[in-house]
Scaffold this active site. Structure first.
Site, PDB file in Angstrom:
ATOM      1  N   LYS A 208     -12.160   7.128   3.366  1.00  0.00           N
ATOM      2  CA  LYS A 208     -13.758   6.723   1.917  1.00  0.00           C
ATOM      3  C   LYS A 208     -14.844   5.544   2.413  1.00  0.00           C
ATOM      4  O   LYS A 208     -15.946   5.964   2.382  1.00  0.00           O
ATOM      5  CB  LYS A 208     -12.351   5.846   1.293  1.00  0.00           C
ATOM      6  CG  LYS A 208     -11.942   4.280   1.527  1.00  0.00           C
ATOM      7  CD  LYS A 208     -11.191   4.136   0.194  1.00  0.00           C
ATOM      8  CE  LYS A 208     -10.990   2.763   1.033  1.00  0.00           C
ATOM      9  NZ  LYS A 208     -11.800   1.850   0.979  1.00  0.00           N
ATOM     10  N   THR A 209     -14.056   5.211   3.855  1.00  0.00           N
ATOM     11  CA  THR A 209     -15.628   3.977   4.645  1.00  0.00           C
ATOM     12  C   THR A 209     -16.508   5.056   4.840  1.00  0.00           C
ATOM     13  O   THR A 209     -17.035   4.577   5.038  1.00  0.00           O
ATOM     14  CB  THR A 209     -14.675   2.859   5.320  1.00  0.00           C
ATOM     15  OG1 THR A 209     -13.441   2.283   4.498  1.00  0.00           O
ATOM     16  CG2 THR A 209     -15.581   2.208   6.183  1.00  0.00           C
TER      17      THR A 209
ATOM     18  N   GLN B 272      -2.457   3.173  -4.294  1.00  0.00           N
ATOM     19  CA  GLN B 272      -2.702   2.051  -3.814  1.00  0.00           C
ATOM     20  C   GLN B 272      -3.110   0.377  -4.634  1.00  0.00           C
ATOM     21  O   GLN B 272      -2.947   0.334  -3.726  1.00  0.00           O
ATOM     22  CB  GLN B 272      -3.486   3.052  -2.490  1.00  0.00           C
ATOM     23  CG  GLN B 272      -3.193   3.628  -1.527  1.00  0.00           C
ATOM     24  CD  GLN B 272      -4.178   4.009  -0.345  1.00  0.00           C
ATOM     25  OE1 GLN B 272      -3.816   3.112   0.700  1.00  0.00           O
ATOM     26  NE2 GLN B 272      -5.270   5.043  -0.185  1.00  0.00           N
TER      27      GLN B 272
ATOM     28  N   ASP C 283     -16.092  -0.431  -3.638  1.00  0.00           N
ATOM     29  CA  ASP C 283     -15.450  -0.759  -3.351  1.00  0.00           C
ATOM     30  C   ASP C 283     -13.726  -0.811  -2.964  1.00  0.00           C
ATOM     31  O   ASP C 283     -13.989  -2.007  -4.187  1.00  0.00           O
ATOM     32  CB  ASP C 283     -15.431  -0.325  -1.044  1.00  0.00           C
ATOM     33  CG  ASP C 283     -14.520  -0.052  -0.276  1.00  0.00           C
ATOM     34  OD1 ASP C 283     -13.587   0.776  -0.367  1.00  0.00           O
ATOM     35  OD2 ASP C 283     -14.319   0.040   0.448  1.00  0.00           O
ATOM     36  N   GLU C 284     -12.792  -0.188  -3.039  1.00  0.00           N
ATOM     37  CA  GLU C 284     -11.305  -0.457  -3.801  1.00  0.00           C
ATOM     38  C   GLU C 284     -11.164  -1.171  -5.044  1.00  0.00           C
ATOM     39  O   GLU C 284     -10.973  -1.978  -4.876  1.00  0.00           O
ATOM     40  CB  GLU C 284     -10.854  -2.006  -2.567  1.00  0.00           C
ATOM     41  CG  GLU C 284     -11.119  -1.278  -1.022  1.00  0.00           C
ATOM     42  CD  GLU C 284      -9.863  -1.152  -1.066  1.00  0.00           C
ATOM     43  OE1 GLU C 284      -8.865  -0.672  -1.163  1.00  0.00           O
ATOM     44  OE2 GLU C 284      -9.855  -1.116   0.463  1.00  0.00           O
TER      45      GLU C 284
ATOM     46  N   ARG D  60       0.161   4.055   6.181  1.00  0.00           N
ATOM     47  CA  ARG D  60       0.250   3.375   7.466  1.00  0.00           C
ATOM     48  C   ARG D  60       0.682   4.035   8.932  1.00  0.00           C
ATOM     49  O   ARG D  60       0.158   3.608   9.630  1.00  0.00           O
ATOM     50  CB  ARG D  60       0.449   1.249   7.588  1.00  0.00           C
ATOM     51  CG  ARG D  60       0.426   0.681   6.538  1.00  0.00           C
ATOM     52  CD  ARG D  60      -0.772   0.862   5.689  1.00  0.00           C
ATOM     53  NE  ARG D  60      -1.201   1.357   4.638  1.00  0.00           N
ATOM     54  CZ  ARG D  60      -2.624   2.679   3.914  1.00  0.00           C
ATOM     55  NH1 ARG D  60      -3.064   1.767   4.709  1.00  0.00           N
ATOM     56  NH2 ARG D  60      -2.709   3.449   3.232  1.00  0.00           N
TER      57      ARG D  60
END
Length: 828
Positions: free
Chosen positions: A39-40, A280, A248-249, A637
């Protein structure tokens, strides 16, 4: 600009879904980005595309990131892509953007005049220490001598909550409007005297901040939103300035942040792109509202959805296994994703069953040790609660594996642990003035600085310790004499226990209970009290383990061992050679080659809180779903290896208890799992822990979770004689009610040979007993201990919580165990 990011370049650098998301520049867009889906990278190229291919002035792009670090990295990456310097002055966190807006607006005299604020553009930003000092000035006249650190901390917490939440006021025509919780609103909605009191403190605190031309961290957001609400023409100017908005987020946005975004977005063009993953969203406990991302398509017209579903981080087994768990959460149809990995299947997810939590820590340390030093820095250990780190730290230290706690404090350095250790230090050495000063008024006993100064003078005059000077000060009388006398009496009670050679964990429990330390934690900060209480329980467990492993050693040796351990810990190796430990909440945004997740037990992960029993079914469901999202974040992770540990028995909240596997283990796709070990032994036994399902109904009352489909070990709940079927298994000591009889009952277990083959084994009669029954142990009884194996009882002493049993084990060693904690299994 040296480099142009046109459609052709996007197609070279990104996958098909990422290209579509990056190339879409007009209108509202929601990028649902699964874990590890890039995504980044996508939004970085999107912003570079706007600047170079669409010729958008970078100063007219508002880009909101979750952390300052993320903003710096994104700016650097965009400049690398464009091969030139770019002025992204409106890229940053919500708070950094608010500071910029406030300084611009408060430099304008007309705005200041309309607002009527005393604060100008040169305002200071107060830190925690500044806040405490200011609140102390305000609260001292109100609370008098009752004002202490806990009252100040509680006030700060309440004021922060006011500033980061909103009130929904109903409208006459239906619906509601969002209102910020300013001091005026807080006072209007105060329903009880204590709420009125705190709302008044909030009002006075804000007034004093204004007089000092200052804001605290929470004010940056609150005051910006209030300013823009009061001055809609100013809000419109900012909305017109920002041609494009990228957030973002987005799943971690709270209500006040969302109000700010609505004020800064041009509602005619609606060129806003939000990026996030509702799977998330793990910060509901601190105000994040998952409904904000889920309602995006209702808040904006003609929203375009993009789903980034390919995971580039993890192996196929990890992605598939984690995805099968998160699929159990309810989600709006448009939010559902099918996250996959094109990587090889890789290792299966290793579900490791062990008999008890002690073996869990040893297993983790052993596997890390065997993987080799070169893997240390690529390995992380996650746990749900901070208290779990103690046993893991010890196991790593035993194998000389260096570690670091990411974003946290080592177990023995935590304040509540150091406080109780100071009590124990004073018992071991009453001349320890440093320990005395730490705890003489912790929790508060009305022993102030004046009394301590007098104690020091008396001790110096008599060449004695502060403890030895207490009787002299008590004889003088005065306001503090009663507090000193009470302190002296309770310490002498503990000293007598130590002299009588009572068990160290029993003494530690008395220190915690008799000092009312847990009550003190709740008064100091109720939001953290439960976590800190678990740390104290784990400390008692450390005393228990020490006594069992060192039957001939006492408190001095224990304190020496802890001192040496903490001193060694301070001499850490470089970060490149250390294993990383952290709570799963801290793991967000990180990745490791290998991840070990401890405590996958129902009641621990998902965590069952004390408050869950009073919550509504809907609240419990939301809590369970957030726990599942947290598990999903932890699993994703891991890049190559993922280990999930379940301990059949765990020392928890002061007693040895039986725990079933976490429901999340049951939900994992069995084709992605390898199951190792077992969490029960083969002997006929009785068990002194609590029934696994006691208190665990808060997540919907599901019973006996196993491992789903073909992998479903059923762990029998050991039943007592109750005709209703309720368990009679106890948590502790014996001999209180001889009239109650024990019962003999059959139970069944499942033992698995391999991941796909399950063998059912029915055991014969076993004796079940509890704390209300006579102690069934006597000389000659054969028993089994989880750690020391089989043995024969050769002696019993003491009664109640101090009952001890001497056992000669098969290795020839005789150990004296505290019956309350021993968890002995009767083999006869």
């Amino acid at each position: 600009m040296a480099s142009v990011v046109d459609l052709a370049r996007l197609q070279r650098e990104l996958n098909q879904e990422q290209v579509a998301a990056a190339a879409k520049t007009e209108g509202p867009a929601l990028i649902l980005a699964g874990a590890g889906s890039g995504k980044t990278r996508t939004i970085t190229y999107k912003i570079a595309h706007l600047i170079s291919a669409k010729n958008v002035d970078p100063r007219r792009i508002l880009a909101v990131t979750f952390t300052n670090k993320a903003a710096r990295e994104m700016k650097t990456r965009i400049q690398q892509i464009l091969e030139g310097r770019v002025n992204l002055e409106w890229m940053g966190t919500f708070h950094s953007i608010c500071v910029r807006i406030l300084r611009l607006c408060l430099a304008n005299d007309r705005i200041l005049q309309v607002l009527g604020w005393k604060i100008n553009k040169n305002f200071s930003i107060y830190d925690d220490d500044d806040q405490r000092k200011m609140l102390k000035e305000i609260m001292k006249p109100i609370f008098g001598d009752d004002l202490d650190a806990k009252a100040l901390k509680q006030a700060r917490s309440i004021i922060s909550k006011y500033k980061n939440s909103v009130v929904k006021e109903p409208l006459p025509a239906g619906g509601y409007r969002i209102v910020l919780q300013t001091p005026t609103v807080a006072l209007e909605h105060a329903a009880f005297p204590d709420q009125e009191k705190m709302a008044g403190v909030y009002r006075d605190y804000q007034a004093k901040l204004a007089e000092a031309n200052a804001m605290d961290f929470d004010d940056l957001l609150l005051n910006t939103v209030e300013l823009l609400q009061k001055l809609p023409q100013v809000a419109a100017q900012f909305a017109n300035r920002f041609l494009y908005v990228v957030v973002d987020e987005y799943q971690d946005t709270n209500d006040v942040q969302y109000e700010l975004l609505k004020l800064l977005i041009d509602r005619t063009k609606q060129n806003v792109t939000v990026v996030g993953d509702d799977d998330q969203s793990i910060y509901g406990w601190r105000g994040a509202n998952i409904d904000i991302i889920r309602n995006f398509s209702r808040d904006f017209d003609h929203v375009t959805f993009f789903k980034l579903e390919r995971n580039y981080r993890s192996s196929a087994n990890i992605v598939k296994g984690a995805g099968s768990v998160i699929a159990h959460n309810e989600r709006p149809e448009e939010m559902k994703k099918n996250v996959y990995s094109a990587e090889p299947a890789g290792d299966p997810i290793h579900v490791v069953n062990v008999l008890a939590d002690t073996f869990e820590s040893e297993q983790i340390a052993k596997r890390i040790f065997e993987a080799g030093k070169e893997q240390y820095a690529k390995t992380a250990i996650f746990y749900r609660t901070n208290a779990q780190s103690r046993a893991i730290e010890k196991a790593l230290n035993d194998l000389r594996i260096p570690c670091v706690i990411f974003g946290g404090t080592r177990f023995w350095d935590r304040k509540e642990i150091r406080d109780i250790l100071a009590y124990m230090r004073l018992l071991a050495n009453p001349k320890d003035d440093a320990a005395f000063l730490r705890i003489v008024n912790t929790p508060p006993r009305g022993i102030g600085n004046g009394t301590l100064d007098a104690l020091r003078l008396s001790a110096e005059a008599n060449n004695s310790s502060l403890w030895e000077a207490i009787p002299t000060e008590i004889e003088k009388g005065g306001r503090s004499a009663k507090g000193l006398e009470n302190f002296k009496n309770v310490v002498e009670l503990w000293l007598a226990m130590l002299q009588n050679k009572e068990a160290l964990p029993i003494i530690a429990e008395h220190v915690i209970r008799d000092s009312f330390y847990k009550e003190f934690l709740k008064k100091e900060d109720e939001s953290t009290a439960e976590e800190r209480e678990r740390n104290l329980d784990e400390m008692v467990n450390a005393f228990r383990e020490f006594e069992e492993e060192n039957p001939d050693k006492g408190l001095d040796e224990f304190l020496q061992e802890i001192s040496l351990l903490t001193d060694a810990d301070k001499k850490v190796e470089s970060a490149e050679t250390r294993v990383t430990l952290m709570t799963i909440h801290m793991a967000k945004g990180l990745e490791f080659e290998t991840v070990h997740i401890a405590g996958c037990d129902e009641g621990i992960f998902p965590l069952i809180r004390e408050s869950s029993m009073t919550e509504t079914p809907d609240e419990r469901k939301k809590q369970a779903e957030e726990e599942r999202r947290l598990f999903y974040v932890g699993c994703t992770r891991a890049k190559r290896k993922l280990y999930l540990y379940h301990a059949g028995r765990r020392f928890w909240q002061g007693s040895l208890r039986r725990f079933p596997p976490s429901r999340f283990l049951e939900e994992i796709d069995p084709m992605t799992v390898s199951v190792e070990g077992k969490c029960d032994d083969d002997s006929e036994q009785s068990f002194t822990g609590e029934p696994w399902n006691q208190g665990f109904s808060g997540f919907g009352g599901r019973q006996r979770p196993g491992f789903g489909n073909r992998l479903r070990p059923q762990y029998g709940a050991y039943r007592g004689p109750s005709s209703s079927g309720s368990s009679s298994i106890s948590r502790g000591s014996y001999g209180r009610n001889p009239e109650r009889a024990t019962g003999l009952h059959k139970t069944e277990r499942i033992v698995y040979k391999n991941p796909q083959v399950v063998e059912k084994v029915e055991k014969g009669p076993r004796l079940v007993y509890d704390e209300n029954c006579d102690n069934p142990l006597h000389k000659g009884v054969r028993v089994q201990h989880l750690k020391f194996g089989r043995g024969v009882v050769i002696g019993i002493s003491g009664a109640g919580e101090n009952a001890r049993v001497e056992v000669r084990f098969s290795d020839g060693n005789v150990r004296k165990l505290i019956l309350k904690y021993a968890g002995l299994q009767i083999l006869d």
